[in-house]
Design a protein around this motif. Structure first.
Motif, PDB file in Angstrom:
ATOM      1  N   UNK A 219       0.839  -1.201   0.000  1.00 50.44           N
ATOM      2  CA  UNK A 219       0.000   0.000   0.000  1.00 50.44           C
ATOM      3  C   UNK A 219       0.876   1.254   0.000  1.00 50.44           C
ATOM      4  N   UNK A 220       1.894   1.276   0.875  1.00 53.51           N
ATOM      5  CA  UNK A 220       2.729   2.469   0.990  1.00 53.51           C
ATOM      6  C   UNK A 220       3.633   2.614  -0.226  1.00 53.51           C
ATOM      7  N   UNK A 221       4.137   1.512  -0.770  1.00 55.96           N
ATOM      8  CA  UNK A 221       4.945   1.593  -1.985  1.00 55.96           C
ATOM      9  C   UNK A 221       4.123   2.143  -3.142  1.00 55.96           C
ATOM     10  N   UNK A 222       2.862   1.713  -3.244  1.00 58.80           N
ATOM     11  CA  UNK A 222       1.977   2.223  -4.283  1.00 58.80           C
ATOM     12  C   UNK A 222       1.693   3.705  -4.060  1.00 58.80           C
ATOM     13  N   UNK A 223       1.481   4.088  -2.824  1.00 56.99           N
ATOM     14  CA  UNK A 223       1.249   5.494  -2.489  1.00 56.99           C
ATOM     15  C   UNK A 223       2.442   6.358  -2.934  1.00 56.99           C
ATOM     16  N   UNK A 227       2.424   9.203  -6.068  1.00 57.08           N
ATOM     17  CA  UNK A 227       2.804  10.590  -5.835  1.00 57.08           C
ATOM     18  C   UNK A 227       3.958  10.998  -6.748  1.00 57.08           C
ATOM     19  N   UNK A 228       4.922  10.079  -6.966  1.00 65.44           N
ATOM     20  CA  UNK A 228       6.061  10.389  -7.827  1.00 65.44           C
ATOM     21  C   UNK A 228       5.620  10.646  -9.264  1.00 65.44           C
ATOM     22  N   UNK A 229       4.582   9.941  -9.732  1.00 64.60           N
ATOM     23  CA  UNK A 229       4.125  10.074 -11.118  1.00 64.60           C
ATOM     24  C   UNK A 229       3.158  11.243 -11.278  1.00 64.60           C
ATOM     25  N   UNK A 230       2.269  11.456 -10.318  1.00 69.99           N
ATOM     26  CA  UNK A 230       1.189  12.432 -10.493  1.00 69.99           C
ATOM     27  C   UNK A 230       1.310  13.662  -9.602  1.00 69.99           C
ATOM     28  N   UNK A 231       2.281  13.676  -8.693  1.00 69.26           N
ATOM     29  CA  UNK A 231       2.418  14.836  -7.828  1.00 69.26           C
ATOM     30  C   UNK A 231       1.186  15.045  -6.973  1.00 69.26           C
ATOM     31  N   UNK A 232       0.760  16.305  -6.840  1.00 68.19           N
ATOM     32  CA  UNK A 232      -0.377  16.629  -5.986  1.00 68.19           C
ATOM     33  C   UNK A 232      -1.703  16.095  -6.531  1.00 68.19           C
ATOM     34  N   UNK A 233      -1.715  15.636  -7.788  1.00 69.51           N
ATOM     35  CA  UNK A 233      -2.933  15.089  -8.381  1.00 69.51           C
ATOM     36  C   UNK A 233      -3.051  13.577  -8.187  1.00 69.51           C
ATOM     37  N   UNK A 330     -13.556  12.962 -11.069  1.00 68.35           N
ATOM     38  CA  UNK A 330     -12.125  12.878 -10.797  1.00 68.35           C
ATOM     39  C   UNK A 330     -11.677  11.456 -11.093  1.00 68.35           C
ATOM     40  N   UNK A 331     -11.176  11.233 -12.293  1.00 71.31           N
ATOM     41  CA  UNK A 331     -10.871   9.870 -12.725  1.00 71.31           C
ATOM     42  C   UNK A 331      -9.762   9.241 -11.894  1.00 71.31           C
ATOM     43  N   UNK A 332      -8.950  10.062 -11.247  1.00 70.85           N
ATOM     44  CA  UNK A 332      -7.892   9.524 -10.409  1.00 70.85           C
ATOM     45  C   UNK A 332      -8.240   9.645  -8.935  1.00 70.85           C
ATOM     46  N   UNK A 333      -9.536   9.693  -8.622  1.00 67.72           N
ATOM     47  CA  UNK A 333      -9.939   9.831  -7.221  1.00 67.72           C
ATOM     48  C   UNK A 333      -9.475   8.637  -6.404  1.00 67.72           C
ATOM     49  N   UNK A 334      -9.529   7.444  -6.981  1.00 70.24           N
ATOM     50  CA  UNK A 334      -9.153   6.250  -6.237  1.00 70.24           C
ATOM     51  C   UNK A 334      -8.433   5.238  -7.087  1.00 70.24           C
ATOM     52  N   UNK A 392      -2.483   7.120 -18.856  1.00 71.06           N
ATOM     53  CA  UNK A 392      -1.844   6.831 -20.138  1.00 71.06           C
ATOM     54  C   UNK A 392      -0.840   5.694 -19.993  1.00 71.06           C
ATOM     55  N   UNK A 393      -0.415   5.145 -21.115  1.00 73.27           N
ATOM     56  CA  UNK A 393       0.588   4.076 -21.093  1.00 73.27           C
ATOM     57  C   UNK A 393       1.904   4.577 -20.519  1.00 73.27           C
ATOM     58  N   UNK A 394       2.280   5.804 -20.876  1.00 76.22           N
ATOM     59  CA  UNK A 394       3.529   6.361 -20.352  1.00 76.22           C
ATOM     60  C   UNK A 394       3.461   6.513 -18.834  1.00 76.22           C
ATOM     61  N   UNK A 395       2.326   6.963 -18.325  1.00 80.30           N
ATOM     62  CA  UNK A 395       2.158   7.089 -16.878  1.00 80.30           C
ATOM     63  C   UNK A 395       2.187   5.717 -16.207  1.00 80.30           C
ATOM     64  N   UNK A 396       1.578   4.720 -16.847  1.00 76.44           N
ATOM     65  CA  UNK A 396       1.590   3.367 -16.292  1.00 76.44           C
ATOM     66  C   UNK A 396       3.015   2.822 -16.223  1.00 76.44           C
ATOM     67  N   UNK A 397       3.806   3.040 -17.267  1.00 75.50           N
ATOM     68  CA  UNK A 397       5.208   2.611 -17.253  1.00 75.50           C
ATOM     69  C   UNK A 397       5.971   3.303 -16.130  1.00 75.50           C
ATOM     70  N   UNK A 398       5.693   4.593 -15.955  1.00 77.75           N
ATOM     71  CA  UNK A 398       6.345   5.326 -14.883  1.00 77.75           C
ATOM     72  C   UNK A 398       5.946   4.820 -13.515  1.00 77.75           C
ATOM     73  N   UNK A 399       4.671   4.469 -13.358  1.00 75.24           N
ATOM     74  CA  UNK A 399       4.194   3.935 -12.086  1.00 75.24           C
ATOM     75  C   UNK A 399       4.891   2.622 -11.756  1.00 75.24           C
ATOM     76  N   UNK A 400       5.033   1.760 -12.749  1.00 77.74           N
ATOM     77  CA  UNK A 400       5.729   0.485 -12.535  1.00 77.74           C
ATOM     78  C   UNK A 400       7.168   0.727 -12.081  1.00 77.74           C
ATOM     79  N   UNK A 401       7.891   1.621 -12.774  1.00 80.47           N
ATOM     80  CA  UNK A 401       9.288   1.875 -12.431  1.00 80.47           C
ATOM     81  C   UNK A 401       9.407   2.427 -11.005  1.00 80.47           C
TER      82      UNK A 401
END
Length: 430
Positions: A219-223, A227-233, A330-334, A392-401
């Motif tokens: 949970x915390x690693x995902x959190x 945050x690293x990919x989307x910042x305050x959003x 808010x598509x990224x609400x959860x 997006x796919x680019x954001x998903x790749x960034x989230x994985x990394x």
């Protein structure tokens, strides 16, 4: 016997399945027999869906045998195309809500099992896999059980008058929603990856030393990664699915197919505000209470859905279209985190063994955004799914990394040791 689908069962229209790579020999007749025994056990696999003037119904004990298609696997591209086709092919109302494809090759084979998500959650598909594989080398008949309905979970629950009034007012509003003619444009993309055995073991040891189950660390690693990919959003919360079985409801047993167990939400925080393992310990301590609270709320939620007028596919599309056009959704609400835990799919010494496992999901109505972790053969595995309108796919790749970078960094074991803890959060994953 007929039972009307609840509102939530109308909305949750999608496919959930898995691809299991097998080592060992068996015949087509053995596979058909195994599927037949599994179907005879589970009422949801013997029922058909019927359309009525006021919604959809289940009609019990009238389904034909589970469809099985046997093909020769040409290569990995062929295997992937079959998975993709199964993923987006809707279930006809005159067919069972489970179908199977056996892709044969000389050394190994793949068994694709696809089911309607409205009857089968993640743990349910694992039940089906285990029972099919066990029945390949056993003639023992599986013990059938009576259909499980939401009424069995609700029990003697009596809703407060405010709940009845809310349902009455909401039903009036729902009748005013028009059917949209637009074609649903759900288009998900997927990522799959593994943490090797060394990293998996290192993270397990670190969790023991810190006194937390692995789910809290995930949970915390995902959190941190979000945050690293989307910042305050980044998402406001992470939804954690729970299994309603495990002696939580008297009507449900460990080997029953079911959907609708609910989950608990963890409100996300800025990672810089709290040290990683301090935050993980906090979540670990809160999890039991959050799960108990959710279990207490489930009967009331089920009862409320029973009172709500089912939405048509067109009405769901109207709501989604309106929210997106007004940009109030808010598509990224959860973000959903559905932990399948440490899986054992084939019995030790069985003639057919599982070499690999891959889940897959597709929604025909609502948009998907989530991560499914699981452990197989000592390795942590991850399946990520996101609708392109959510991420997006680019954001998903960034989230994985970012997610894996956090796990590698935090897996470093500090001095000292701790008492034994399970690899996965049993209360959540199983």
């Amino acid at each position: 016997m007929k039972r009307k689908l609840s509102n939530i069962e109308h909305i949750l229209d999608g496919n959930f399945g898995c691809a299991v790579r097998l080592e060992g020999s068996f015949s087509q007749d053995q596979l058909r027999s195994a599927l037949g025994r599994v179907q005879r056990k589970h009422p949801a696999l013997r029922a058909l869906i019927r359309s009525g003037p006021d919604g959809l119904y289940y009609e019990a004990d009238c389904a034909p045998e589970i469809p099985l298609r046997v093909v020769t696997r040409v290569n990995e591209d062929h295997y992937r195309r079959e998975c993709e086709t199964e993923l987006v092919t809707e279930f006809a109302y005159d067919q069972p809500q489970l179908r199977a494809i056996w892709l044969q090759s000389e050394q190994e084979s793949d068994l694709l099992l696809t089911t309607s998500h409205r009857i089968c959650d993640g743990m349910s598909i694992l039940i089906i896999v285990r029972e099919v594989l066990r029945s390949l080398h056993s003639d023992q008949e599986l013990i059938p059980y009576e259909p499980i309905t939401t009424r069995d979970i609700i029990g003697d629950y009596q809703p407060p008058w405010k709940s009845r009034l809310t349902a009455l007012l909401l039903n009036g509003l729902l009748r005013m929603i028009p059917d949209s003619r637009r074609v649903p444009d759900n288009n998900e993309h997927y990522l799959e990856w593994k943490a090797d055995r060394a990293l998996s073991n290192a993270l397990k040891k670190r969790c023991k030393a810190e006194g937390v189950v692995l789910h809290a660390a995930l949970v915390i690693a995902l959190e941190c990664a979000l945050f690293a990919v989307f910042g305050e959003k980044f998402p406001k919360w992470i939804a954690n699915q729970i299994d309603p079985r495990k002696k939580r409801f008297a009507a449900l047993k460990d080997d029953m197919l079911f959907f609708g167990g609910g989950g608990f939400k963890v409100r996300t925080e800025r990672p810089s505000d709290v040290e990683f393992w301090a935050r993980a310990r906090k979540i670990h301590q809160e999890m039991r209470g959050l799960i108990e609270e959710e279990i207490l709320r489930i009967p009331g939620r089920f009862h409320f859905f029973e009172m709500i007028r089912p939405l048509s596919k067109g009405q769901v599309q109207s709501i989604i279209g309106l929210l997106e056009s007004l940009k109030t959704s808010d598509r990224m609400a959860g973000f959903a985190l559905s932990n399948l835990g440490n899986m054992t799919l084939s019995e030790s010494g069985a003639p057919v063994q599982v070499k690999d496992f891959h889940p897959y999901m597709h929604s025909f109505k609502t948009r998907l955004l989530g991560l499914i972790p699981y452990t197989l053969n000592g390795e942590m595995c991850f399946y990520f799914v996101a609708d392109e309108k959510c991420m997006s796919r680019a954001q998903a790749d960034g989230l994985k990394r970012e997610f894996m970078a956090v796990l590698r960094r935090e897996a470093v074991l500090r001095d000292g040791d701790a008492s034994e803890l399970p690899l996965m959060a049993g209360a959540v994953a199983q």
